[in-house]
Structure formats: structure tokens, C-alpha cells
Write a protein that holds these residues in place. Sequence first.
Motif: not given
Length: 505
Positions: A110-130
Motif C-alpha cells: 500500500r505504501e508503494s502505491r502511495d509513493v508511486s501515486a505522487t507522480g513525482d518526476p523522479v519516478l521516470r527512472y523507475v518506470s513510474g513505479w516504486v
Amino acid sequence: MSTEPIVLGLDVGTQSLRAALVDLKGRTVAFGVAPIETAYPRPAWAEQRPADWWTAAGTAVARALEAGGVSPDRIVAIGLDCTACTVVACSAEGEPLRPALLWMDQRAHRESRDVSATGDPVLRYVSGWVSPEWMLPKALWLKRHEPETYHRADRIVECTDWMMYKLTGEWTLSLNHLAVKWNYARPDGGWPLGMMRAVGLDDLESKWPSKIVPLGKGDGTLTAGAAAELGLKPGTRVAQGGIDAYLGMLGLGATGDGDVAVIVGSSTCHLAQTREGVFGSGAAGCCPDATVEGLYTIEAGQTATGSILDWYRRHFASREQAEADSRGVNVYTVLDEQAAAVPPGADGLVVREDWQGNRSPHKNPHARGAIVGLSLAHGPGHVFRALYEATAMGTRAILEDCSRHGLTVERVFLGGGGAKSPLWLQIHADVLQKPVHLTREGESCALGSAMCAAVAAGVYKDFDEAAGAMVAVERLVEPDPGNAAAYDDLFARYSDLYRRLNDPS
């Protein structure tokens, strides 16, 4: 007794800690192993006790020194690799406040979902998903579910950081871990503070050491206390450690364009170096400065592979264990013989290896394993071969996904514990329909750690030079073209099974 200098590689794996004494040409002088226990408190949870890592280190080093008849005075430097995203909450003096959340632990979904849902630009390095395996979700889980532990913790770090502190007495962070598992991106200014604030982790940075050190660098040395406990020489140079699979990539020499390292252990990690980012795939990430500063490392992986084989051994292989004991061989020798007697495709069995979720390419922590197609005609050899085939199919799925997004796969190097099984190697070659390169030293992670030690000691100027001197490709496992059609058919059924098991409709 020889007086030539050697290096020590410490490889902290999931099931054991391995200590390798390696000469400067990359040949193993002696090896020591000590087991590490894992607890599984709930489905998809996994924990280890940090004290067990340190005890295992002392045991493994002692065994290696004794086996090689080596004086500690010959060891010029120590290298370290550990499992990634194995999170430790501890005091400033390194005293753990609870068992470590092991890398494969999926409780923070669930925490993974919440972090990923921020849509932060840095997520592009991890294909948008933590991944729920990573630092931020696990730290957030601790804050939400064990707030007393979270707030008491002076340090929330990883196994590598904790082991480096035990060795050197200094808290540092490994750039390798940060770039890959902590969403730290130098091109974007470093820490993802905005994303952390968005999920209520604005206080987490204060629990992290401030000193960040690239892989294989740093000025750490072995403390007198650590030296006494490990039976080594105080003041021995300690190279900054990193992720086991990344050190395994170095130990395989898979550093050129088109080279892919497949590290087969309790999990399987897939790694490739590239000057240009490869984005948009289902890979875990395309991470800048993760291994060599200035380059990207593409990482993908399967959460459970060798650990599934161990699960099978523990629960279903008592008869094979008894036979192995009577013959004086390893139980996997008996299991491999049974599986080798079964034709490719295991007479219709299809297995999904998602015992602990799917890390790549589907990024689905809720996925679960399956064995489909059983009949009364199937026996243990069928099931074990199908497990082997499923793990190789997962690698094929990952490489095909990355290739669709621009990765060119020219050479496949395979290392880790899985390289010890001739059958598993052949199945990988047949499923991928590519030759598999095998290096002289099968324990690639420990060799990679030893290479880091050699670079830190100044023996070699960088990893490329160390690889040229210490890594040797000994042979190729060629694919059997006669098995291609059977495995193409199995891959189609394997891929379809994921859709059937995970289609919400």
C-alpha cells in the motif's frame, strides 16, 4: 607459505554469507560459507536478524582463512556486497530495534502505491513505479504500523550500510543502493525530498547518514574491534559496498554494450550498462550513476527463483534428500537427475514463478505462483523441471520487454548459485535461444566484491581494468535448436497464464 597479496570479498546473500579469498588475477584461493536464517511471519513477509549477518561473517571468514591456510597479513583490502533493500531500523550505535525487513518482503504494497501515486518526476527512472521492496515504502510502513520503532530509530538504513558500520565504525551510504532502491537521482539534484514530503516522510532524511560513497571507493578501514571478531588485521582497507547483483555483474565482466548479466540466486537479477537511458519498460529502473558514474544501469528482476527451489527442497524432497545422503552428493544433484529425465515442457506443466509477487515486467506484488496442468502421470521430476523452466521463462519475458524499449541484447552472462546446475544453465540457453557465457569463477558476486577491494587498494585503476585482469570467460552453453519450438509454445502458455491469473475481470 605464500606471501602474495590477496583480497577478501564478503557476499551477504539471502541464505548464506560467503567469504572469498581471491588473488589479484581473480582466482579463488579459499572459500568459507555460513548459513543465514530467514523468518516468514506472514504470507509475503520476510525478516532476518542483523546480528546473524555479523556472526555469519565471523564464521565464514574463519573457514576461508583455515581452508586456504592464509595469514590475515596477506589481505590488502575487503569488498562487500549485500542483498538490496533489506531495511534495518537501529540506534546510532547499530543496535537493531527489530528484525530487518528482507528485500523480498512485500508488506509495504500500500505504501508503494502511495509513493508511486505522487507522480513525482523522479519516478521516470523507475518506470513510474516504486516497488514495495524499496526503502521509501518500507520506511513508510514502519512509520504507519510501528511508529514507536520508527521514531526511536536513529538510523533507517540497509544491510550494506549496517555491515559497513560494523566493519569501519563509520556510517556511510552506498551510492549504488541510493540510485537503484532509494529514488536518489543525481541528474535531478539527489534526494527526492518533494516526493518524501508528499507521503509524510519529511523526517526520514534525518535518519540517514550524510556521507554518500560510490561503489568501491571511500577511505574506510577495519576497526580493531571488528578485526578481532573476524580474525583479520586492523586497518585493512574496506571498499564501499553495494548491491549483490551489481557486484555480480562486475564479477561476470558484463560491462560492454549489449552485455546482460543474469544473476541467479534466491532471486534473479538482470542488469545491463548503457550510456543512454532506456525508459518505459517494465524493468525496475534505469538508474544513473548506479555502478559507474556517468552511465545508466538497467535493472530488472524476479523476486523468487532459487528460493522457490529451496521451498520445494524443504517441503517436498525428503526422499531425494535421503538418497543424496546415501550417495554422498548434494540433494540438487538428485533433483537435477530427475528433472533431466523429463522432456522440455515437462509434459504439459506450466508454472508461474510469482511466489513473492512479480517484480518485472508486470510490477505486481499481489501476483502469486501457480502450477498448472498436473496429472497422475506427473512426478517430482516433472514439477522440478517445470520450476526451472518457469524461472528461465521469467528471464525471457523481461529481456523481450526491455528489447521492445530499446535495449539490445548481444551477450548473456549467467552467474550466481544457479550457475552450478548444468541443467538449469541449459534450460536458460534453450529458453532464451542464445548462448550463455560462463566465467571461470562461479561465485560472481563474491568476485565482484573482491574486484572492488582490488580497485580500492589501488591495484587496478577502475572496474574495467580489474575485470580485464580478474574475469575470464571459460565456456559457452549453446542453445539446443531442437528445443526452440517446445519452448516457444511454453512461453506463450506461460505468458497467457499470467493474464488468466491476474485479470481483474
